[in-house]
Design an enzyme around this catalytic site. Structure first.
Site, short mmCIF file in Angstrom:
data_model
loop_
_atom_site.label_atom_id
_atom_site.label_comp_id
_atom_site.label_asym_id
_atom_site.label_seq_id
_atom_site.Cartn_x
_atom_site.Cartn_y
_atom_site.Cartn_z
N ASN A 136 -16.30 -40.04 13.32
CA ASN A 136 -16.24 -41.14 12.34
C ASN A 136 -15.98 -40.63 10.92
O ASN A 136 -16.02 -41.39 9.97
CB ASN A 136 -17.54 -41.95 12.36
N HIS A 138 -17.84 -38.36 9.28
CA HIS A 138 -19.00 -37.93 8.49
C HIS A 138 -19.05 -36.41 8.34
O HIS A 138 -18.53 -35.66 9.16
CB HIS A 138 -20.32 -38.49 9.07
N GLU A 143 -22.40 -40.72 6.06
CA GLU A 143 -21.72 -41.65 6.95
C GLU A 143 -20.65 -42.45 6.19
O GLU A 143 -20.71 -42.56 4.96
CB GLU A 143 -22.75 -42.62 7.55
#
Ligand code: F6R
Length: 245
Positions: A136, A138, A143
């Protein structure tokens, strides 16, 4: 930022291990930050092999753990704490006084963050950070959507991190929050190596290297890091446009 691609995971890992050794040899009192996870695992194995062969002295160095799962005890296999001790600190025989990891069981997590930030500032900043990247985007537990100007902080984990993170544990665990160094630490670190390997990381590497710099893709901030190097294997590089080579 530089981009370096290696033919396979083994060659990539050897390069990263050599970068860590080179840092310690040139600056024995270096402050080094290590990520956990599958990506750097073999580099750390090679690091201890090279270190014992070459008799590298780590006794003046300072070691920082990048992050930890909130609420997961350090003795649980799967915690970042457990990983770094078993993969790096024990094999290298590092004294506990040189190691600084988040206590993710603390009742005062904000205090843990403040303590970590203070250590980093007092030691003169991070010389070398070894980080991975999540699918994702990160870095650590920064995040998607994270503020770019944060030092250590506690953060809610996104759904991808909660489910992918299960791979580190023997039994299912509740992973809701992380405690992590922030992207401001990353931007202020003198050198950052972001590693990625395997086809599963090809998409995120394309976005990291060729996409816009955005907090929705935290790893893209590497594009703005003068001391940043993205080191990947051929599979992770496979979706990059030919202009890079
Ligand atoms: C771990 C960490 C994470 C991982 C990332 C990639 O300390 O900070 O950001 O680097 O999730 O994990 P692996 O290497 O297991 O693919």
């Amino acid at each position: 930022m530089q981009l370096k691609s290696f033919k396979d995971y083994k060659t990539l890992s050897m390069q990263v291990a050599n970068e860590i050794i080179a840092m310690i040899k040139s600056k024995p009192e270096a402050v080094v930050c290590f990520a956990s996870g599958d990506t750097p695992r073999f580099a750390y194995t090679l690091l201890s092999e090279i270190a014992s062969k070459e008799n590298v002295d780590f006794s003046s160095s300072v070691f920082i753990g990048l992050d930890e799962w909130v609420g997961i005890p350090p003795e649980i296999e799967g915690s970042c704490n457990f990983f770094l001790h078993s993969t790096v600190f024990k094999p290298l025989n590092i004294s506990s006084t040189q190691i600084h990891l988040f206590n993710a069981l603390s009742g005062n997590l904000a205090g843990e963050c403040a303590k970590m930030d203070k250590i980093i500032f007092e030691k003169g900043g991070i010389d070398l950070m070894i980080v991975g990247v999540g699918i994702n985007g990160h870095i650590g537990f920064n995040e998607p959507g994270v503020a770019l100007d944060k030092y250590s902080h506690v953060i809610s984990l996104d759904n991808t991190t909660q489910s992918v993170g299960q791979k580190y544990f023997k039994h299912p665990v509740l992973l809701k929050q992380g405690i992590t160094l922030g992207l401001k630490h990353l931007l202020e670190a003198k050198k950052v190596i972001l590693m990625a390997n395997g086809i599963k990381k090809a998409e995120v590497i394309k976005k990291t290297v060729e996409g816009d710099v955005s907090n929705n893709m935290p790893a893209s901030i590497m594009q703005n890091h003068p001391g940043g190097t993205i080191m990947i294997d051929e599979e992770a590089a496979s979706l990059l446009s030919s202009k890079h080579w």
